[in-house]
Design a protein around this motif. Structure first.
Motif, PDB file in Angstrom:
ATOM      1  N   SER A   1       2.322   6.767 -10.868  1.00  0.00           N
ATOM      2  CA  SER A   1       2.979   7.310 -10.196  1.00  0.00           C
ATOM      3  C   SER A   1       5.322   7.972  -9.880  1.00  0.00           C
ATOM      4  O   SER A   1       5.378   6.541 -10.479  1.00  0.00           O
ATOM      5  CB  SER A   1       3.494   8.167  -8.268  1.00  0.00           C
ATOM      6  OG  SER A   1       3.728   6.595  -7.717  1.00  0.00           O
ATOM      7  N   ASP A   2       5.521   8.077 -10.487  1.00  0.00           N
ATOM      8  CA  ASP A   2       6.841   8.466 -10.253  1.00  0.00           C
ATOM      9  C   ASP A   2       7.464   9.124  -9.263  1.00  0.00           C
ATOM     10  O   ASP A   2       7.483  10.119  -8.828  1.00  0.00           O
ATOM     11  CB  ASP A   2       7.726   8.361 -11.407  1.00  0.00           C
ATOM     12  CG  ASP A   2       7.745  10.168 -11.568  1.00  0.00           C
ATOM     13  OD1 ASP A   2       8.130  11.086 -11.182  1.00  0.00           O
ATOM     14  OD2 ASP A   2       6.662  10.430 -12.121  1.00  0.00           O
ATOM     15  N   LEU A   3       8.904   8.147  -8.384  1.00  0.00           N
ATOM     16  CA  LEU A   3       9.472   9.265  -6.992  1.00  0.00           C
ATOM     17  C   LEU A   3      10.786   8.913  -7.228  1.00  0.00           C
ATOM     18  O   LEU A   3      11.117   7.857  -6.919  1.00  0.00           O
ATOM     19  CB  LEU A   3       8.598   7.945  -5.838  1.00  0.00           C
ATOM     20  CG  LEU A   3       9.158   8.514  -4.304  1.00  0.00           C
ATOM     21  CD1 LEU A   3       7.503   8.530  -3.573  1.00  0.00           C
ATOM     22  CD2 LEU A   3      10.011   7.917  -3.648  1.00  0.00           C
ATOM     23  N   VAL A   4      11.539   9.693  -6.597  1.00  0.00           N
ATOM     24  CA  VAL A   4      13.009   9.620  -6.433  1.00  0.00           C
ATOM     25  C   VAL A   4      13.333  10.356  -5.410  1.00  0.00           C
ATOM     26  O   VAL A   4      13.116  11.086  -5.111  1.00  0.00           O
ATOM     27  CB  VAL A   4      13.521  10.792  -7.812  1.00  0.00           C
ATOM     28  CG1 VAL A   4      14.869  10.377  -7.703  1.00  0.00           C
ATOM     29  CG2 VAL A   4      12.885  10.358  -9.365  1.00  0.00           C
ATOM     30  N   VAL A   5      14.212   9.957  -4.935  1.00  0.00           N
ATOM     31  CA  VAL A   5      14.685   9.964  -3.442  1.00  0.00           C
ATOM     32  C   VAL A   5      16.071  10.611  -3.780  1.00  0.00           C
ATOM     33  O   VAL A   5      17.036   9.622  -3.873  1.00  0.00           O
ATOM     34  CB  VAL A   5      14.316   9.065  -2.579  1.00  0.00           C
ATOM     35  CG1 VAL A   5      14.914   9.164  -0.872  1.00  0.00           C
ATOM     36  CG2 VAL A   5      12.945   9.065  -2.446  1.00  0.00           C
ATOM     37  N   ALA A   6      17.313  11.703  -3.829  1.00  0.00           N
ATOM     38  CA  ALA A   6      18.154  11.055  -4.623  1.00  0.00           C
ATOM     39  C   ALA A   6      19.029  12.193  -3.092  1.00  0.00           C
ATOM     40  O   ALA A   6      18.607  12.906  -2.491  1.00  0.00           O
ATOM     41  CB  ALA A   6      17.508  13.214  -5.481  1.00  0.00           C
ATOM     42  N   SER A   7      20.192  11.646  -3.732  1.00  0.00           N
ATOM     43  CA  SER A   7      21.062  11.963  -2.166  1.00  0.00           C
ATOM     44  C   SER A   7      22.316  11.372  -2.509  1.00  0.00           C
ATOM     45  O   SER A   7      22.560  10.622  -3.633  1.00  0.00           O
ATOM     46  CB  SER A   7      20.453  10.760  -1.188  1.00  0.00           C
ATOM     47  OG  SER A   7      21.846  10.950  -0.577  1.00  0.00           O
ATOM     48  N   ASN A   8      23.439  12.602  -2.519  1.00  0.00           N
ATOM     49  CA  ASN A   8      24.547  12.352  -3.036  1.00  0.00           C
ATOM     50  C   ASN A   8      25.721  11.387  -1.888  1.00  0.00           C
ATOM     51  O   ASN A   8      26.026  10.796  -2.518  1.00  0.00           O
ATOM     52  CB  ASN A   8      25.443  13.520  -3.123  1.00  0.00           C
ATOM     53  CG  ASN A   8      25.329  14.708  -4.073  1.00  0.00           C
ATOM     54  OD1 ASN A   8      24.790  13.842  -5.113  1.00  0.00           O
ATOM     55  ND2 ASN A   8      24.838  15.816  -4.054  1.00  0.00           N
ATOM     56  N   SER A   9      25.257  10.821  -1.150  1.00  0.00           N
ATOM     57  CA  SER A   9      25.513   9.054  -0.375  1.00  0.00           C
ATOM     58  C   SER A   9      25.571   7.829  -0.313  1.00  0.00           C
ATOM     59  O   SER A   9      25.271   8.185  -1.972  1.00  0.00           O
ATOM     60  CB  SER A   9      24.358   9.759   1.163  1.00  0.00           C
ATOM     61  OG  SER A   9      25.060   9.129   2.209  1.00  0.00           O
ATOM     62  N   SER A  10      25.665   7.817  -0.284  1.00  0.00           N
ATOM     63  CA  SER A  10      26.518   6.230  -0.012  1.00  0.00           C
ATOM     64  C   SER A  10      25.419   5.604   0.867  1.00  0.00           C
ATOM     65  O   SER A  10      25.542   3.957   0.771  1.00  0.00           O
ATOM     66  CB  SER A  10      28.005   6.234  -0.146  1.00  0.00           C
ATOM     67  OG  SER A  10      28.774   6.202   1.116  1.00  0.00           O
TER      68      SER A  10
ATOM     69  N   ASP B   1       1.094  -1.486   0.050  1.00  0.00           N
ATOM     70  CA  ASP B   1      -0.311   0.168   0.075  1.00  0.00           C
ATOM     71  C   ASP B   1       0.741   1.215  -0.134  1.00  0.00           C
ATOM     72  O   ASP B   1       0.194   2.238   0.601  1.00  0.00           O
ATOM     73  CB  ASP B   1      -0.674   0.050   1.061  1.00  0.00           C
ATOM     74  CG  ASP B   1      -0.066  -0.085   2.623  1.00  0.00           C
ATOM     75  OD1 ASP B   1       0.963  -0.009   2.314  1.00  0.00           O
ATOM     76  OD2 ASP B   1      -0.951   0.177   3.183  1.00  0.00           O
ATOM     77  N   ARG B   2       2.210   1.631  -0.529  1.00  0.00           N
ATOM     78  CA  ARG B   2       3.000   2.462  -0.302  1.00  0.00           C
ATOM     79  C   ARG B   2       3.673   2.426  -1.902  1.00  0.00           C
ATOM     80  O   ARG B   2       3.442   1.554  -2.666  1.00  0.00           O
ATOM     81  CB  ARG B   2       4.299   2.113   0.462  1.00  0.00           C
ATOM     82  CG  ARG B   2       5.186   1.302   0.037  1.00  0.00           C
ATOM     83  CD  ARG B   2       6.867   0.859   0.915  1.00  0.00           C
ATOM     84  NE  ARG B   2       6.994  -0.175   0.031  1.00  0.00           N
ATOM     85  CZ  ARG B   2       8.255   0.144   0.633  1.00  0.00           C
ATOM     86  NH1 ARG B   2       8.978   0.943   1.446  1.00  0.00           N
ATOM     87  NH2 ARG B   2       9.069   0.026  -0.162  1.00  0.00           N
ATOM     88  N   LEU B   3       3.408   3.993  -1.956  1.00  0.00           N
ATOM     89  CA  LEU B   3       4.716   4.476  -3.569  1.00  0.00           C
ATOM     90  C   LEU B   3       5.798   4.320  -3.509  1.00  0.00           C
ATOM     91  O   LEU B   3       6.366   4.551  -4.812  1.00  0.00           O
ATOM     92  CB  LEU B   3       3.675   5.895  -3.208  1.00  0.00           C
ATOM     93  CG  LEU B   3       2.583   6.054  -3.233  1.00  0.00           C
ATOM     94  CD1 LEU B   3       1.925   7.942  -3.526  1.00  0.00           C
ATOM     95  CD2 LEU B   3       1.572   5.265  -5.251  1.00  0.00           C
ATOM     96  N   GLY B   4       6.251   4.664  -2.350  1.00  0.00           N
ATOM     97  CA  GLY B   4       8.126   4.163  -1.994  1.00  0.00           C
ATOM     98  C   GLY B   4       8.554   5.015  -1.080  1.00  0.00           C
ATOM     99  O   GLY B   4       7.486   4.856   0.355  1.00  0.00           O
ATOM    100  N   LEU B   5       9.657   5.708  -0.663  1.00  0.00           N
ATOM    101  CA  LEU B   5      10.056   5.979   0.243  1.00  0.00           C
ATOM    102  C   LEU B   5       9.940   7.240   0.492  1.00  0.00           C
ATOM    103  O   LEU B   5       9.329   8.572  -0.370  1.00  0.00           O
ATOM    104  CB  LEU B   5      11.238   6.210   0.448  1.00  0.00           C
ATOM    105  CG  LEU B   5      12.003   4.851   0.572  1.00  0.00           C
ATOM    106  CD1 LEU B   5      14.341   4.637   0.782  1.00  0.00           C
ATOM    107  CD2 LEU B   5      11.519   3.586   1.712  1.00  0.00           C
TER     108      LEU B   5
ATOM    109  N   GLN C   1      14.066   5.203  -6.856  1.00  0.00           N
ATOM    110  CA  GLN C   1      12.947   5.741  -7.359  1.00  0.00           C
ATOM    111  C   GLN C   1      12.218   4.217  -7.315  1.00  0.00           C
ATOM    112  O   GLN C   1      13.038   2.839  -7.558  1.00  0.00           O
ATOM    113  CB  GLN C   1      13.952   5.049  -9.069  1.00  0.00           C
ATOM    114  CG  GLN C   1      15.013   6.886  -9.027  1.00  0.00           C
ATOM    115  CD  GLN C   1      16.548   5.390  -8.985  1.00  0.00           C
ATOM    116  OE1 GLN C   1      17.170   4.407  -8.944  1.00  0.00           O
ATOM    117  NE2 GLN C   1      17.760   5.952  -9.009  1.00  0.00           N
ATOM    118  N   SER C   2      11.242   4.380  -7.669  1.00  0.00           N
ATOM    119  CA  SER C   2      10.069   4.087  -7.910  1.00  0.00           C
ATOM    120  C   SER C   2       8.619   4.642  -8.478  1.00  0.00           C
ATOM    121  O   SER C   2       8.839   5.845  -9.235  1.00  0.00           O
ATOM    122  CB  SER C   2       9.415   3.360  -6.673  1.00  0.00           C
ATOM    123  OG  SER C   2       8.393   4.349  -6.086  1.00  0.00           O
TER     124      SER C   2
END
Length: 161
Positions: free
Chosen positions: A108-117, A73-77, A124-125
């Motif tokens: 939906s498209d969802l992007v969690v962006a980070s320069n971290s490792s 029931d989730r779209l992503g993070l 992305q979802s």
């Protein structure tokens, strides 16, 4: 095709538990929600409710180079302030034929962006779902679970006709 802004929401100091659009006018064909966000809790899930009901959702996730799929029931993070304190994430949500009395498909498209490792860097979802409700869509609610949406999140809801 015309896009009409229905409502725009900006989150103030202290954050909010959910962003909800209520009494959605029934004068369009489709809905588009554009959302810049981050949550206050690491690893929070992004939950969508149309007409306050749980939806049937299938998501294809990608984290780095390891894609996988899931039904939930989730779209992503809805990742938190860490690892990037000033990085907001992006969600685009499209609901088709929202004024009809039937189940509604959405993508939906969802992007969690980070320069971290870190574990949740570059998430992305792409999600396809079907609403549980057969009524016209009059409310759309997004919330992180657990946690809050942080200050400065913004969401805009448009009708498309």
């Amino acid at each position: 095709m015309a896009m009409t802004l229905i409502e725009e929401v900006s989150v103030g100091a202290g954050g909010v538990a959910a962003i909800e659009f209520q009494a959605i006018p029934q004068d369009g064909q489709d809905l588009l929600c554009l959302f810049s966000f981050k949550a206050t809790t690491a690893g929070a899930d992004m939950i969508l409710k149309l007409n306050n009901t749980t939806n049937s959702i299938v998501t294809v996730y990608g984290q780095g180079r390891d894609p996988f799929s899931n039904s939930s029931d989730r779209l992503g993070l809805a990742e938190s302030n860490s690892p990037e304190a000033n990085t907001f994430h992006i969600l685009n949500l499209y609901v088709s034929n929202y004024t009809l009395a039937r189940k509604h498909s959405f993508v939906s498209d969802l992007v969690v962006a980070s320069n971290s490792s870190s574990n949740f860097a570059s998430w992305q979802s792409i999600t396809y779902g079907l609403s549980a409700s057969t009524s016209p869509v009059t409310t759309l609610k997004l919330n992180p679970s657990p946690g809050l949406f942080a200050q400065h999140c913004t969401a805009s809801l448009y009708s498309i006709s």
